[in-house]
Write an enzyme that holds these catalytic residues in place. Structure first.
Site, PDB file in Angstrom:
ATOM      1  N   LYS A   5       9.481  -0.064   6.009  1.00 49.07           N
ATOM      2  CA  LYS A   5       9.704   0.604   4.716  1.00 49.07           C
ATOM      3  C   LYS A   5      10.483   1.917   4.876  1.00 49.07           C
ATOM      4  O   LYS A   5      11.426   2.181   4.128  1.00 49.07           O
ATOM      5  CB  LYS A   5       8.346   0.880   4.055  1.00 49.07           C
ATOM      6  CG  LYS A   5       8.457   1.332   2.623  1.00 49.07           C
ATOM      7  CD  LYS A   5       7.096   1.670   2.042  1.00 49.07           C
ATOM      8  CE  LYS A   5       6.146   0.508   2.139  1.00 49.07           C
ATOM      9  NZ  LYS A   5       4.809   0.816   1.585  1.00 49.07           N
ATOM     10  N   ASN A  40      -3.524   4.255  -8.971  1.00 49.69           N
ATOM     11  CA  ASN A  40      -2.351   5.138  -8.973  1.00 49.69           C
ATOM     12  C   ASN A  40      -1.054   4.353  -9.200  1.00 49.69           C
ATOM     13  O   ASN A  40      -0.287   4.666 -10.104  1.00 49.69           O
ATOM     14  CB  ASN A  40      -2.297   5.898  -7.636  1.00 49.69           C
ATOM     15  CG  ASN A  40      -1.026   6.705  -7.505  1.00 49.69           C
ATOM     16  OD1 ASN A  40       0.031   6.160  -7.192  1.00 49.69           O
ATOM     17  ND2 ASN A  40      -1.092   7.983  -7.792  1.00 49.69           N
ATOM     18  N   SER A  86       6.838  11.619  -0.596  1.00 45.26           N
ATOM     19  CA  SER A  86       6.116  12.254   0.518  1.00 45.26           C
ATOM     20  C   SER A  86       7.122  12.938   1.442  1.00 45.26           C
ATOM     21  O   SER A  86       6.896  14.050   1.924  1.00 45.26           O
ATOM     22  CB  SER A  86       5.333  11.208   1.321  1.00 45.26           C
ATOM     23  OG  SER A  86       4.064  11.015   0.754  1.00 45.26           O
ATOM     24  N   THR A  96       5.254   6.382  -6.664  1.00 40.91           N
ATOM     25  CA  THR A  96       5.326   4.974  -6.248  1.00 40.91           C
ATOM     26  C   THR A  96       5.632   4.101  -7.456  1.00 40.91           C
ATOM     27  O   THR A  96       6.518   3.238  -7.411  1.00 40.91           O
ATOM     28  CB  THR A  96       4.015   4.548  -5.559  1.00 40.91           C
ATOM     29  OG1 THR A  96       3.710   5.508  -4.543  1.00 40.91           O
ATOM     30  CG2 THR A  96       4.147   3.186  -4.930  1.00 40.91           C
ATOM     31  N   LYS A 104      -0.374   4.034   9.977  1.00 45.00           N
ATOM     32  CA  LYS A 104      -1.342   3.773   8.897  1.00 45.00           C
ATOM     33  C   LYS A 104      -2.729   4.105   9.408  1.00 45.00           C
ATOM     34  O   LYS A 104      -3.004   4.030  10.608  1.00 45.00           O
ATOM     35  CB  LYS A 104      -1.292   2.289   8.497  1.00 45.00           C
ATOM     36  CG  LYS A 104      -1.862   2.013   7.125  1.00 45.00           C
ATOM     37  CD  LYS A 104      -0.860   2.351   6.036  1.00 45.00           C
ATOM     38  CE  LYS A 104      -1.394   2.154   4.651  1.00 45.00           C
ATOM     39  NZ  LYS A 104      -0.333   2.342   3.640  1.00 45.00           N
ATOM     40  N   LYS A 118       4.624   7.775   9.895  1.00 40.51           N
ATOM     41  CA  LYS A 118       4.286   8.156   8.516  1.00 40.51           C
ATOM     42  C   LYS A 118       3.514   7.015   7.883  1.00 40.51           C
ATOM     43  O   LYS A 118       3.925   5.854   7.965  1.00 40.51           O
ATOM     44  CB  LYS A 118       5.588   8.412   7.726  1.00 40.51           C
ATOM     45  CG  LYS A 118       5.368   8.891   6.315  1.00 40.51           C
ATOM     46  CD  LYS A 118       5.257  10.388   6.268  1.00 40.51           C
ATOM     47  CE  LYS A 118       4.769  10.909   4.938  1.00 40.51           C
ATOM     48  NZ  LYS A 118       3.305  10.862   4.764  1.00 40.51           N
TER      49      LYS A 118
HETATM   50  P1  NAD Z   1      -5.898   2.784  -6.018  1.00 42.29           P
HETATM   51  O1  NAD Z   1      -7.144   2.817  -5.236  1.00 42.29           O
HETATM   52  O2  NAD Z   1      -5.497   3.979  -6.789  1.00 42.29           O
HETATM   53  O3  NAD Z   1      -5.933   1.556  -7.061  1.00 42.29           O
HETATM   54  C1  NAD Z   1      -6.200   0.242  -6.691  1.00 42.29           C
HETATM   55  C2  NAD Z   1      -6.412  -0.561  -7.969  1.00 42.29           C
HETATM   56  O4  NAD Z   1      -6.559  -1.935  -7.638  1.00 42.29           O
HETATM   57  C3  NAD Z   1      -7.665  -0.169  -8.770  1.00 42.29           C
HETATM   58  O5  NAD Z   1      -7.364  -0.219 -10.145  1.00 42.29           O
HETATM   59  C4  NAD Z   1      -8.648  -1.279  -8.417  1.00 42.29           C
HETATM   60  O6  NAD Z   1      -9.616  -1.489  -9.432  1.00 42.29           O
HETATM   61  C5  NAD Z   1      -7.713  -2.447  -8.320  1.00 42.29           C
HETATM   62  N1  NAD Z   1      -8.250  -3.565  -7.533  1.00 42.29           N
HETATM   63  C6  NAD Z   1      -8.963  -3.532  -6.388  1.00 42.29           C
HETATM   64  N2  NAD Z   1      -9.297  -4.780  -6.015  1.00 42.29           N
HETATM   65  C7  NAD Z   1      -8.779  -5.611  -6.943  1.00 42.29           C
HETATM   66  C8  NAD Z   1      -8.783  -7.006  -7.135  1.00 42.29           C
HETATM   67  N3  NAD Z   1      -9.393  -7.817  -6.274  1.00 42.29           N
HETATM   68  N4  NAD Z   1      -8.150  -7.496  -8.227  1.00 42.29           N
HETATM   69  C9  NAD Z   1      -7.539  -6.682  -9.104  1.00 42.29           C
HETATM   70  N5  NAD Z   1      -7.493  -5.359  -8.983  1.00 42.29           N
HETATM   71  C10 NAD Z   1      -8.112  -4.829  -7.924  1.00 42.29           C
HETATM   72  O7  NAD Z   1      -4.752   2.344  -4.972  1.00 42.29           O
HETATM   73  P2  NAD Z   1      -3.198   2.579  -5.102  1.00 42.29           P
HETATM   74  O8  NAD Z   1      -2.861   3.824  -4.421  1.00 42.29           O
HETATM   75  O9  NAD Z   1      -2.791   2.343  -6.507  1.00 42.29           O
HETATM   76  O10 NAD Z   1      -2.642   1.401  -4.169  1.00 42.29           O
HETATM   77  C11 NAD Z   1      -2.484   0.069  -4.644  1.00 42.29           C
HETATM   78  C12 NAD Z   1      -1.599  -0.701  -3.671  1.00 42.29           C
HETATM   79  O11 NAD Z   1      -0.334  -0.042  -3.546  1.00 42.29           O
HETATM   80  C13 NAD Z   1      -2.124  -0.832  -2.246  1.00 42.29           C
HETATM   81  O12 NAD Z   1      -1.693  -2.065  -1.691  1.00 42.29           O
HETATM   82  C14 NAD Z   1      -1.428   0.316  -1.516  1.00 42.29           C
HETATM   83  O13 NAD Z   1      -1.345   0.094  -0.110  1.00 42.29           O
HETATM   84  C15 NAD Z   1      -0.073   0.243  -2.178  1.00 42.29           C
HETATM   85  N6  NAD Z   1       0.716   1.472  -2.097  1.00 42.29           N
HETATM   86  C16 NAD Z   1       0.230   2.656  -2.571  1.00 42.29           C
HETATM   87  C17 NAD Z   1       1.036   3.788  -2.530  1.00 42.29           C
HETATM   88  C18 NAD Z   1       0.592   5.110  -3.124  1.00 42.29           C
HETATM   89  O14 NAD Z   1       1.410   6.036  -3.161  1.00 42.29           O
HETATM   90  N7  NAD Z   1      -0.620   5.232  -3.615  1.00 42.29           N
HETATM   91  C19 NAD Z   1       2.312   3.704  -1.963  1.00 42.29           C
HETATM   92  C20 NAD Z   1       2.779   2.484  -1.497  1.00 42.29           C
HETATM   93  C21 NAD Z   1       1.966   1.377  -1.573  1.00 42.29           C
END
Ligand code: NAD
Length: 448
Positions: free
Chosen positions: A105, A232, A386, A201, A117, A81
């Protein structure tokens, strides 16, 4: 086009993250007295798919070849997953590291899943909608024979969302010639997605933070929070934390951020901030402004008028160094590192991104007494809902948003309790306790 130096830097970042994930497993497993062959099976991915995707760009009809991966790390506890990310700095090593973290996780959250992944090294912001759809469909063509609802279940991650999942599952179902909603999670609700998945999340992170503060006997209200990343995860974490009474005083995205200061404070013209200078942001209004103006830095709406001077503009480095109570990196990995670790003033860090604190920074901050809530626990809310989506797909029976949120709370709190107990009993940090709990569960299920 990236230079050779930039490519080397990216590869090194991914390698560093992978090395740390492997080290954490090795150190924990050795302390637990596990045999070398078991440790190797815990570390090495079961399958690494690497491929190239030819993308036809609109207009010039030019072909762009992009690299993609799907890593299936460990399936002892169930099907693999893990999300799929589209990011220009994604590398094979990074995807391998993230797949390893997914194995840990899912075990931490007590879900019947292994870890996987996926990723494509591309900046999706440079693509038209047509090109993005083409990329999503072509990615699925490459992995279709290696995934399935009981084999490997992808989901959204950085720069992929429910629309991308909709294209992917549509392509997958065409290839397989049958409906299979449980093969992808994070789908639109109309295609079998779960209510509450989008916020899950962030919501899960706030549940864990509140559970921690309860153990520490610290009152939630008036605690200040800075959130890096306004996608997100960052947006919903900030929004839900504010609804729960925390003071979210700063947020940022890749182009910079916003900090709300008391207009009467002495800090108006200074960068020597004190916690008492900060005011809470209205998070939905910040999002409204970002949508209207296309930027977050300094952006604020008051009485329907959005203004990019409404709050103080700060850089990402300034945000990380703010004297807030709680720092929430929710963007990308390695953002708190050797270069800036000495500037961190927060007493609690909630790792909402995957791997946002490097090994060196982790050692330094832990020694200083900073509590780091590990990613494998803090951001497990996404994979938990999920899982609930997958359960609903398999049963063909759907829950209300309240029911989903309630089940999320039960699973997250249960996961926290076990890790907290281990951390207190063994006097070890939460990250080490989380890895130990996960490894115990995985090894128990492994056929050796
Ligand atoms: P996303 O693409 O929706 O948002 C990412 C955000 O980070 C955006 O606002 C972007 O502008 C910002 N960003 C990118 N580079 C940056 C930088 N150098 N400095 C500051 N901000 C920056 O992605 P997401 O889904 O919110 O995921 C964010 C993190 O959470 C990732 O590490 C992802 O692996 C992790 N994550 C996401 C989920 C999920 O359900 N979406 C679940 C677990 C973990």
């Amino acid at each position: 086009m990236l230079t050779t130096f930039q490519l080397m830097l990216m590869e090194n970042q991914g390698k560093k993250m992978l090395e740390w994930a492997k080290n954490l497993i090795r150190k924990t497993a050795e302390k637990m007295g596990l045999k070398e062959e078991v440790i190797e099976r815990l570390i090495e991915p079961e399958m690494v798919l690497e491929f190239s995707i030819p993308l036809k760009l609109e207009g010039g009809r030019r072909l762009k070849i992009v690299k993609g991966w799907r890593v299936q790390h460990n399936s002892a506890l169930g099907p693999y997953k893990g999300g799929i990310r589209f990011h220009p700095q994604t590398t094979k090593e990074e995807v391998m590291a993230l797949a390893t973290l997914m194995t840990i996780k899912c075990a931490v959250a007590g879900l019947p899943y292994g870890g996987g992944k996926g990723g494509v090294a591309i900046d999706p912001k440079t693509l038209s909608e047509f090109e993005l759809e083409q990329l999503s469909r072509k990615y699925v063509k490459k992995i279709a024979y290696f995934i399935g609802e009981d084999i490997d279940i992808p989901a959204p991650d950085v720069n992929t969302n429910s629309q991308v999942m909709a294209w992917m599952i549509d392509e997958y179902q065409k290839i397989k010639g049958k409906k299979s909603p449980g093969t992808f999670t994070g789908k639109p609700v109309s295609m079998g997605g779960s209510l509450g998945r989008t916020e899950a999340t962030g919501r899960g992170g706030v549940i864990i933070l509140k559970a921690l503060l309860e153990k520490l006997k610290i009152k939630t209200s008036q605690l200040t929070i800075a959130v890096q990343g306004f996608g997100n995860v960052g947006y919903y974490f900030a929004k839900i934390a504010a609804e729960e009474g925390f003071k979210v005083v700063a947020v940022s995205d890749s182009k910079g951020g916003i900090l709300k200061l008391n207009p009467k404070s002495e800090a108006r013209n200074s960068k020597q901030y004190q916690t008492s200078y900060f005011l809470p942001l209205n998070i939905p209004l910040v999002m409204e402004c970002k949508k209207q103006k296309g930027t977050l830095a300094g952006c604020y709406c008051v009485a329907g008028v959005c203004d990019i001077e409404g709050g103080r503009t700060i850089t990402n480095e300034e945000l990380l160094a703010l004297p807030v109570d709680i720092l929430v990196p929710a963007a990308l990995e390695n953002v708190i590192n050797e270069e800036n670790m000495k500037n961190i003033k927060a007493k609690i860090i909630v790792e909402m991104a995957n791997g946002p604190v490097t090994e060196e920074a982790y050692e330094h901050l832990t020694k200083k007494g900073v509590i780091i809530v590990p990613d494998v626990l803090a951001n497990a809310g996404g994979v938990t809902v999920s899982y609930l989506e997958w359960v609903q797909n398999k049963a063909g029976y759907y829950w209300s948003e309240e029911e989903v949120n309630e089940k999320l709370k039960v699973i997250m709190k249960r996961a926290f309790e076990v890790i907290w107990k281990k951390s207190v009993e063994k006097k070890i940090p939460l990250k080490q306790a989380a890895f130990e709990v996960a490894i115990e569960r995985i090894v128990e299920a492994m056929v050796i």
